[in-house]
Scaffold this motif. Structure first.
Motif, PDB file in Angstrom:
ATOM      1  N   ASP A 126     -21.349  24.608   9.642  1.00  0.00           N
ATOM      2  CA  ASP A 126     -20.670  23.332   9.785  1.00  0.00           C
ATOM      3  C   ASP A 126     -19.248  23.583  10.251  1.00  0.00           C
ATOM      4  O   ASP A 126     -18.521  24.381   9.650  1.00  0.00           O
ATOM      5  CB  ASP A 126     -20.662  22.582   8.445  1.00  0.00           C
ATOM      6  CG  ASP A 126     -20.210  21.135   8.588  1.00  0.00           C
ATOM      7  OD1 ASP A 126     -19.681  20.790   9.656  1.00  0.00           O
ATOM      8  OD2 ASP A 126     -20.390  20.363   7.630  1.00  0.00           O
ATOM      9  N   ALA A 127     -18.848  22.886  11.323  1.00  0.00           N
ATOM     10  CA  ALA A 127     -17.499  23.089  11.863  1.00  0.00           C
ATOM     11  C   ALA A 127     -16.419  22.657  10.879  1.00  0.00           C
ATOM     12  O   ALA A 127     -15.262  23.050  11.015  1.00  0.00           O
ATOM     13  CB  ALA A 127     -17.334  22.326  13.183  1.00  0.00           C
ATOM     14  N   ARG A 128     -16.777  21.834   9.881  1.00  0.00           N
ATOM     15  CA  ARG A 128     -15.795  21.421   8.891  1.00  0.00           C
ATOM     16  C   ARG A 128     -15.404  22.546   7.938  1.00  0.00           C
ATOM     17  O   ARG A 128     -14.512  22.377   7.124  1.00  0.00           O
ATOM     18  CB  ARG A 128     -16.347  20.232   8.086  1.00  0.00           C
ATOM     19  CG  ARG A 128     -16.450  18.946   8.904  1.00  0.00           C
ATOM     20  CD  ARG A 128     -17.112  17.853   8.132  1.00  0.00           C
ATOM     21  NE  ARG A 128     -18.513  18.154   7.864  1.00  0.00           N
ATOM     22  CZ  ARG A 128     -19.346  17.319   7.243  1.00  0.00           C
ATOM     23  NH1 ARG A 128     -18.910  16.151   6.821  1.00  0.00           N
ATOM     24  NH2 ARG A 128     -20.602  17.644   7.046  1.00  0.00           N
ATOM     25  N   GLU A 129     -16.089  23.686   8.028  1.00  0.00           N
ATOM     26  CA  GLU A 129     -15.782  24.814   7.159  1.00  0.00           C
ATOM     27  C   GLU A 129     -14.963  25.887   7.878  1.00  0.00           C
ATOM     28  O   GLU A 129     -14.770  26.975   7.342  1.00  0.00           O
ATOM     29  CB  GLU A 129     -17.088  25.436   6.641  1.00  0.00           C
ATOM     30  CG  GLU A 129     -17.950  24.467   5.840  1.00  0.00           C
ATOM     31  CD  GLU A 129     -19.266  25.085   5.439  1.00  0.00           C
ATOM     32  OE1 GLU A 129     -19.528  26.231   5.855  1.00  0.00           O
ATOM     33  OE2 GLU A 129     -20.039  24.431   4.710  1.00  0.00           O
ATOM     34  N   ILE A 130     -14.477  25.598   9.078  1.00  0.00           N
ATOM     35  CA  ILE A 130     -13.695  26.588   9.818  1.00  0.00           C
ATOM     36  C   ILE A 130     -12.396  26.887   9.081  1.00  0.00           C
ATOM     37  O   ILE A 130     -11.997  28.038   8.931  1.00  0.00           O
ATOM     38  CB  ILE A 130     -13.421  26.088  11.246  1.00  0.00           C
ATOM     39  CG1 ILE A 130     -14.736  25.990  12.032  1.00  0.00           C
ATOM     40  CG2 ILE A 130     -12.451  27.021  11.968  1.00  0.00           C
ATOM     41  CD1 ILE A 130     -14.569  25.385  13.398  1.00  0.00           C
ATOM     42  N   ILE A 131     -11.719  25.861   8.607  1.00  0.00           N
ATOM     43  CA  ILE A 131     -10.469  26.016   7.878  1.00  0.00           C
ATOM     44  C   ILE A 131     -10.646  25.471   6.469  1.00  0.00           C
ATOM     45  O   ILE A 131     -11.068  24.330   6.291  1.00  0.00           O
ATOM     46  CB  ILE A 131      -9.312  25.290   8.593  1.00  0.00           C
ATOM     47  CG1 ILE A 131      -9.026  25.952   9.941  1.00  0.00           C
ATOM     48  CG2 ILE A 131      -8.054  25.291   7.731  1.00  0.00           C
ATOM     49  CD1 ILE A 131      -7.950  25.268  10.739  1.00  0.00           C
ATOM     50  N   SER A 132     -10.348  26.297   5.492  1.00  0.00           N
ATOM     51  CA  SER A 132     -10.376  25.871   4.097  1.00  0.00           C
ATOM     52  C   SER A 132      -8.995  26.101   3.499  1.00  0.00           C
ATOM     53  O   SER A 132      -8.317  27.079   3.820  1.00  0.00           O
ATOM     54  CB  SER A 132     -11.433  26.647   3.297  1.00  0.00           C
ATOM     55  OG  SER A 132     -11.192  28.041   3.363  1.00  0.00           O
ATOM     56  N   THR A 133      -8.577  25.192   2.652  1.00  0.00           N
ATOM     57  CA  THR A 133      -7.250  25.274   2.044  1.00  0.00           C
ATOM     58  C   THR A 133      -7.375  25.435   0.541  1.00  0.00           C
ATOM     59  O   THR A 133      -8.338  24.970  -0.078  1.00  0.00           O
ATOM     60  CB  THR A 133      -6.421  24.020   2.362  1.00  0.00           C
ATOM     61  OG1 THR A 133      -7.111  22.858   1.869  1.00  0.00           O
ATOM     62  CG2 THR A 133      -6.210  23.875   3.863  1.00  0.00           C
ATOM     63  N   GLY A 134      -6.405  26.096  -0.028  1.00  0.00           N
ATOM     64  CA  GLY A 134      -6.311  26.266  -1.465  1.00  0.00           C
ATOM     65  C   GLY A 134      -4.880  26.020  -1.911  1.00  0.00           C
ATOM     66  O   GLY A 134      -4.076  25.438  -1.182  1.00  0.00           O
ATOM     67  N   GLU A 135      -4.587  26.459  -3.100  1.00  0.00           N
ATOM     68  CA  GLU A 135      -3.259  26.200  -3.665  1.00  0.00           C
ATOM     69  C   GLU A 135      -2.835  27.380  -4.524  1.00  0.00           C
ATOM     70  O   GLU A 135      -3.618  27.895  -5.321  1.00  0.00           O
ATOM     71  CB  GLU A 135      -3.296  24.926  -4.500  1.00  0.00           C
ATOM     72  CG  GLU A 135      -1.965  24.508  -5.061  1.00  0.00           C
ATOM     73  CD  GLU A 135      -2.047  23.158  -5.752  1.00  0.00           C
ATOM     74  OE1 GLU A 135      -1.294  22.965  -6.727  1.00  0.00           O
ATOM     75  OE2 GLU A 135      -2.875  22.314  -5.336  1.00  0.00           O
ATOM     76  N   VAL A 136      -1.598  27.805  -4.337  1.00  0.00           N
ATOM     77  CA  VAL A 136      -1.009  28.874  -5.141  1.00  0.00           C
ATOM     78  C   VAL A 136       0.275  28.337  -5.758  1.00  0.00           C
ATOM     79  O   VAL A 136       1.128  27.790  -5.054  1.00  0.00           O
ATOM     80  CB  VAL A 136      -0.720  30.131  -4.300  1.00  0.00           C
ATOM     81  CG1 VAL A 136      -0.097  31.215  -5.174  1.00  0.00           C
ATOM     82  CG2 VAL A 136      -1.984  30.649  -3.645  1.00  0.00           C
ATOM     83  N   GLN A 137       0.387  28.492  -7.070  1.00  0.00           N
ATOM     84  CA  GLN A 137       1.557  28.011  -7.814  1.00  0.00           C
ATOM     85  C   GLN A 137       2.274  29.201  -8.429  1.00  0.00           C
ATOM     86  O   GLN A 137       1.637  30.162  -8.872  1.00  0.00           O
ATOM     87  CB  GLN A 137       1.124  27.029  -8.909  1.00  0.00           C
ATOM     88  CG  GLN A 137       0.321  25.851  -8.378  1.00  0.00           C
ATOM     89  CD  GLN A 137      -0.508  25.187  -9.460  1.00  0.00           C
ATOM     90  OE1 GLN A 137      -0.861  25.807 -10.454  1.00  0.00           O
ATOM     91  NE2 GLN A 137      -0.831  23.924  -9.254  1.00  0.00           N
ATOM     92  N   VAL A 138       3.580  29.124  -8.471  1.00  0.00           N
ATOM     93  CA  VAL A 138       4.403  30.202  -9.031  1.00  0.00           C
ATOM     94  C   VAL A 138       5.385  29.580 -10.017  1.00  0.00           C
ATOM     95  O   VAL A 138       6.139  28.666  -9.664  1.00  0.00           O
ATOM     96  CB  VAL A 138       5.163  30.977  -7.943  1.00  0.00           C
ATOM     97  CG1 VAL A 138       5.919  32.145  -8.555  1.00  0.00           C
ATOM     98  CG2 VAL A 138       4.219  31.463  -6.858  1.00  0.00           C
ATOM     99  N   VAL A 139       5.360  30.071 -11.247  1.00  0.00           N
ATOM    100  CA  VAL A 139       6.310  29.660 -12.279  1.00  0.00           C
ATOM    101  C   VAL A 139       7.163  30.876 -12.616  1.00  0.00           C
ATOM    102  O   VAL A 139       6.634  31.938 -12.967  1.00  0.00           O
ATOM    103  CB  VAL A 139       5.590  29.151 -13.543  1.00  0.00           C
ATOM    104  CG1 VAL A 139       6.612  28.600 -14.534  1.00  0.00           C
ATOM    105  CG2 VAL A 139       4.562  28.103 -13.200  1.00  0.00           C
TER     106      VAL A 139
END
Length: 357
Positions: A126-139
């Motif tokens: 699926d072309a919608r899976e070419i770019i996936s995003t996540g999240e990184v948090q720093v405290v």
């Protein structure tokens, strides 16, 4: 009258068993690593959290770097007690789905950076899976730095921090720079991959007699739009953090953060340019498909017009009148066929001359 006796006795209510409390998941289940840095140098082994805190308290210029993977609320509450983390930071960590930002709570700094991962379109269905995003948090606090990743693969960056000894000696805030620098470098790599993909799409659109896949162009535009939402707010957040929190982001570290901000701006501008190019490709593709449809309709109209003249002649001589010219002529059939084919040939020559065929 004596009171009526009920025919059936009420059944005693069954006592409900007490609800089972969920078994608390130990903090260690979410820990990627726990390292201790003393005077800018990382100790080689991993520690348990309590051991790391005790060791850090024995040194003046030392801090603990704890890396976590998507901790739940119970785990974060236990860590908040150990490190005295602000309640609002705990809520943001557990909820995730935050915009890139830098916030300050007393002596603690909370930074959120979105991660971007690219996979080639040949590797996904699926072309919608070419770019996936996540999240990184720093405290970061006076004696600790905690990194939390949500749907974001992150390597062990302790070696990268050790290479920059000058930065590591600044303290736990240096971890924020290492994480942001790694993720922004990934933005630039993804931009290079997308540049190649967009160039290939342009070749497909503007190559003559080549099938145009509009769905693919639209899917890439949607993926790039998701990436823009992930990276565009980062550069303003870094600029605001360097201006408003100079006491925590010391001068040597601000120079490194400015480099990260410049790279984030470059990546954002490149992705914005790809978005505009894809919009132009969509418009060009629609126009090209419309022109091709017009050409097809013109060709069909020409073919129908070529068949109309013989059909008209055949229709006239197919009428059942008794007295019609040339009905009894010996060469009438042959002459009519010659006229039909002659008219068709003349129309074919005229259509070709005007590029209808």
């Amino acid at each position: 009258m004596p009171p009526r006796i009920p025919l059936t006795r009420p059944r005693p209510k069954k006592s409900q068993p007490p609800a089972r409390k969920p078994i608390p998941v130990p903090i260690e289940r979410s820990i990627d690593f726990c390292r201790v840095f003393v005077d800018g140098t990382g100790l080689p082994q991993n520690f348990r959290v309590a051991e790391a805190i005790e060791l850090v308290n024995q040194h003046e210029n030392a801090f603990v770097w704890l890396s976590l993977k998507a901790p739940n609320i119970e785990q974060m509450e236990r860590l908040a007690e150990l490190f005295d983390i602000h309640d609002l930071i705990v809520d943001d960590i557990v909820d995730a789905h935050q915009r890139p930002k830098i916030e300050r709570y007393d002596e603690q700094l909370f930074m959120v950076v979105r991660s971007v991962h690219y996979r080639d379109d040949e590797e996904v269905a699926d072309a919608r899976e070419i770019i996936s995003t996540g999240e990184v948090q720093v405290v970061t606090g006076p004696k600790f730095a905690i990194t939390i990743r949500h749907n974001a693969p992150m390597p062990d960056l302790t070696a990268s921090l050790e290479e920059e000894e000058e930065v590591a000696q600044v303290g736990p805030v240096a971890v924020s720079w290492v994480v942001a620098n790694h993720l922004v470098d990934a933005y630039l790599r993804v931009a290079e991959y997308l540049s190649q993909d967009v160039d290939e799409l342009e070749n497909e659109v503007f190559t003559p007699k080549r099938q145009i896949n509009i769905d693919k162009i639209y899917n890439y535009k949607r993926e790039i739009l998701e990436m823009r939402h992930a990276i565009d707010p980062l550069s303003p957040a870094l600029r605001s953090g360097m201006i408003n929190h100079k006491d925590l982001l010391r001068k040597p570290l601000r120079s490194y953060f400015r480099d990260v901000q410049d790279n984030a701006t470059i990546a954002s501008d490149r992705i914005s340019g790809f978005d505009e190019r894809l919009s132009s490709l969509l418009d060009a593709s629609v126009a090209k498909v419309s022109m091709q449809q017009n050409a097809d309709m013109r060709t069909i109209s020409a073919v129908v017009g070529m068949a109309a003249a013989p059909t008209m002649i055949a229709g006239i001589y197919g009428m059942n009148f008794e007295y019609m010219p040339e009905l009894g002529w010996k060469y009438g059939y042959t002459v009519v066929l010659i006229i039909m084919f002659g008219v068709m040939a003349a129309m074919f020559w005229w259509f070709r001359r005007n590029h209808w065929l």
